[in-house]
Design a protein around this motif. Structure first.
Motif, PDB file in Angstrom:
ATOM      1  N   VAL A 296     -30.738   5.941 -47.438  1.00  0.00           N
ATOM      2  CA  VAL A 296     -31.999   5.949 -46.696  1.00  0.00           C
ATOM      3  C   VAL A 296     -32.857   4.739 -47.072  1.00  0.00           C
ATOM      4  CG1 VAL A 296     -34.176   7.202 -46.342  1.00  0.00           C
ATOM      5  CG2 VAL A 296     -32.009   8.458 -46.422  1.00  0.00           C
ATOM      6  N   LEU A 297     -32.831   4.374 -48.370  1.00  0.00           N
ATOM      7  CA  LEU A 297     -33.672   3.281 -48.874  1.00  0.00           C
ATOM      8  C   LEU A 297     -32.910   1.971 -49.069  1.00  0.00           C
ATOM      9  CD1 LEU A 297     -35.629   5.408 -51.498  1.00  0.00           C
ATOM     10  CD2 LEU A 297     -36.488   4.591 -49.302  1.00  0.00           C
ATOM     11  N   LYS A 298     -31.777   1.878 -48.444  1.00  0.00           N
ATOM     12  CA  LYS A 298     -30.887   0.730 -48.632  1.00  0.00           C
ATOM     13  C   LYS A 298     -31.570  -0.610 -48.367  1.00  0.00           C
ATOM     14  CE  LYS A 298     -26.176  -0.656 -47.420  1.00  0.00           C
ATOM     15  NZ  LYS A 298     -24.978  -0.298 -46.629  1.00  0.00           N
ATOM     16  N   GLU A 299     -32.464  -0.659 -47.413  1.00  0.00           N
ATOM     17  CA  GLU A 299     -33.120  -1.912 -47.043  1.00  0.00           C
ATOM     18  C   GLU A 299     -34.414  -2.166 -47.817  1.00  0.00           C
ATOM     19  OE1 GLU A 299     -31.482  -4.004 -45.056  1.00  0.00           O
ATOM     20  OE2 GLU A 299     -29.925  -2.461 -44.996  1.00  0.00           O
ATOM     21  N   ASP A 300     -34.793  -1.254 -48.688  1.00  0.00           N
ATOM     22  CA  ASP A 300     -36.026  -1.410 -49.458  1.00  0.00           C
ATOM     23  C   ASP A 300     -35.781  -2.385 -50.610  1.00  0.00           C
ATOM     24  OD1 ASP A 300     -38.225  -1.097 -51.259  1.00  0.00           O
ATOM     25  OD2 ASP A 300     -38.617   0.883 -50.420  1.00  0.00           O
ATOM     26  N   PRO A 301     -36.472  -3.519 -50.647  1.00  0.00           N
ATOM     27  CA  PRO A 301     -36.239  -4.520 -51.701  1.00  0.00           C
ATOM     28  C   PRO A 301     -36.634  -4.044 -53.104  1.00  0.00           C
ATOM     29  CG  PRO A 301     -38.181  -5.085 -50.421  1.00  0.00           C
ATOM     30  CD  PRO A 301     -37.516  -3.941 -49.708  1.00  0.00           C
ATOM     31  N   ASP A 302     -37.433  -2.986 -53.174  1.00  0.00           N
ATOM     32  CA  ASP A 302     -37.870  -2.460 -54.470  1.00  0.00           C
ATOM     33  C   ASP A 302     -36.975  -1.329 -54.981  1.00  0.00           C
ATOM     34  OD1 ASP A 302     -40.208  -4.137 -54.518  1.00  0.00           O
ATOM     35  OD2 ASP A 302     -41.102  -2.780 -53.041  1.00  0.00           O
ATOM     36  N   CYS A 303     -35.872  -1.084 -54.268  1.00  0.00           N
ATOM     37  CA  CYS A 303     -35.000   0.043 -54.611  1.00  0.00           C
ATOM     38  C   CYS A 303     -33.752  -0.397 -55.370  1.00  0.00           C
ATOM     39  CB  CYS A 303     -34.587   0.778 -53.338  1.00  0.00           C
ATOM     40  SG  CYS A 303     -33.582   2.244 -53.653  1.00  0.00           S
ATOM     41  N   TYR A 304     -33.424   0.382 -56.415  1.00  0.00           N
ATOM     42  CA  TYR A 304     -32.229   0.163 -57.224  1.00  0.00           C
ATOM     43  C   TYR A 304     -31.433   1.469 -57.216  1.00  0.00           C
ATOM     44  CZ  TYR A 304     -35.244  -3.574 -58.927  1.00  0.00           C
ATOM     45  OH  TYR A 304     -36.095  -4.649 -59.005  1.00  0.00           O
ATOM     46  N   SER A 305     -30.147   1.370 -56.908  1.00  0.00           N
ATOM     47  CA  SER A 305     -29.327   2.577 -56.786  1.00  0.00           C
ATOM     48  C   SER A 305     -28.217   2.623 -57.827  1.00  0.00           C
ATOM     49  CB  SER A 305     -28.715   2.651 -55.382  1.00  0.00           C
ATOM     50  OG  SER A 305     -29.740   2.751 -54.415  1.00  0.00           O
ATOM     51  N   PHE A 306     -28.053   3.794 -58.417  1.00  0.00           N
ATOM     52  CA  PHE A 306     -27.069   3.988 -59.482  1.00  0.00           C
ATOM     53  C   PHE A 306     -26.233   5.235 -59.204  1.00  0.00           C
ATOM     54  CE2 PHE A 306     -30.772   1.796 -61.039  1.00  0.00           C
ATOM     55  CZ  PHE A 306     -30.238   0.709 -61.718  1.00  0.00           C
ATOM     56  N   PHE A 307     -24.957   5.156 -59.584  1.00  0.00           N
ATOM     57  CA  PHE A 307     -24.063   6.310 -59.456  1.00  0.00           C
ATOM     58  C   PHE A 307     -23.608   6.720 -60.843  1.00  0.00           C
ATOM     59  CE2 PHE A 307     -20.201   8.685 -58.718  1.00  0.00           C
ATOM     60  CZ  PHE A 307     -20.488   9.427 -57.583  1.00  0.00           C
ATOM     61  N   VAL A 308     -23.844   7.980 -61.183  1.00  0.00           N
ATOM     62  CA  VAL A 308     -23.490   8.509 -62.500  1.00  0.00           C
ATOM     63  C   VAL A 308     -22.258   9.401 -62.363  1.00  0.00           C
ATOM     64  CG1 VAL A 308     -24.289   9.952 -64.418  1.00  0.00           C
ATOM     65  CG2 VAL A 308     -25.896   8.421 -63.255  1.00  0.00           C
TER      66      VAL A 308
END
Length: 199
Positions: free
Chosen positions: A111-123
């Motif tokens: 959903v936030l893929k295009e947000d430049p302030d977003c960092y995504s992690f997979f645990v």
């Protein structure tokens, strides 16, 4: 750390992702959003009298018919008969627009893929670790039961995002918690953010 930092945590069931998300939020002094997203979405849909179990059940519904994947680009294209995903996505976007936050699951990374302030992690974690954690943290569930939950999440994520759940290309970093404490994982995540975008 940036003035506005959005972190999404996706995780294998039994890997400790929830604990890591909560510790991250605590360390950053922001809120961690998980099931709250469901309740806010249900409220927007006018389902304020629906019990918690019904909300949770509807949250992972996908169509019985196979009509292909839905992309997050164009939320209005999501079928009307499952408004829950669309409403959750809207809630996530609204919260992220207001400031820093940590999101656990709910397809927030897509959903936030295009947000430049977003960092995504997979645990994730190996089977032995999750098997032991299933006994100690999940009411003596079996690894098979944990895997069933993972399959549900995977099917839901793949359908609505058009991406593959757990695919490394969807995340900034994938973290194996089998030999890493939740605190160490938090430090790793924050260290990555600092190094990627030093301010």
């Amino acid at each position: 750390m940036q003035e506005k930092t959005i972190i999404t945590i996706s995780r294998q069931y039994g890997s400790g992702g929830k604990e890591i998300a909560e510790l991250l939020a605590e360390k950053l002094g922001v809120r961690c959003y998980d099931r709250q997203i469901l309740y806010l979405a249900a409220e927007k849909m006018g389902d304020t009298d629906v019990d918690i179990e019904s909300i949770l059940e509807s949250a992972y519904q996908t169509p019985d018919s196979s009509i292909g994947s839905m992309s997050t680009y164009g939320l209005e294209a999501v079928p009307y008969y499952n408004k829950m995903y669309r409403e959750q996505a809207k809630v996530i976007l609204q919260i992220a627009d207001k400031g820093s936050a940590v999101f656990l699951g709910r397809c927030a990374d897509a959903v936030l893929k295009e947000d430049p302030d977003c960092y995504s992690f997979f645990v994730y974690a190996d089977e032995a670790f999750r098997r032991e954690r299933a006994k100690t943290h999940y009411g003596s569930q079996s690894l098979k039961e944990l895997e069933k939950e993972n399959k549900t999440r995977e099917r839901y994520y793949n359908y609505y995002t058009g991406q593959k759940w757990g695919d490394m290309q969807n995340y900034d970093l994938m973290i194996n918690t089998s030999k890493l404490s939740p605190e160490a994982a938090v430090d790793l995540i924050l260290g990555y953010i600092e190094k990627r975008d030093p301010k």
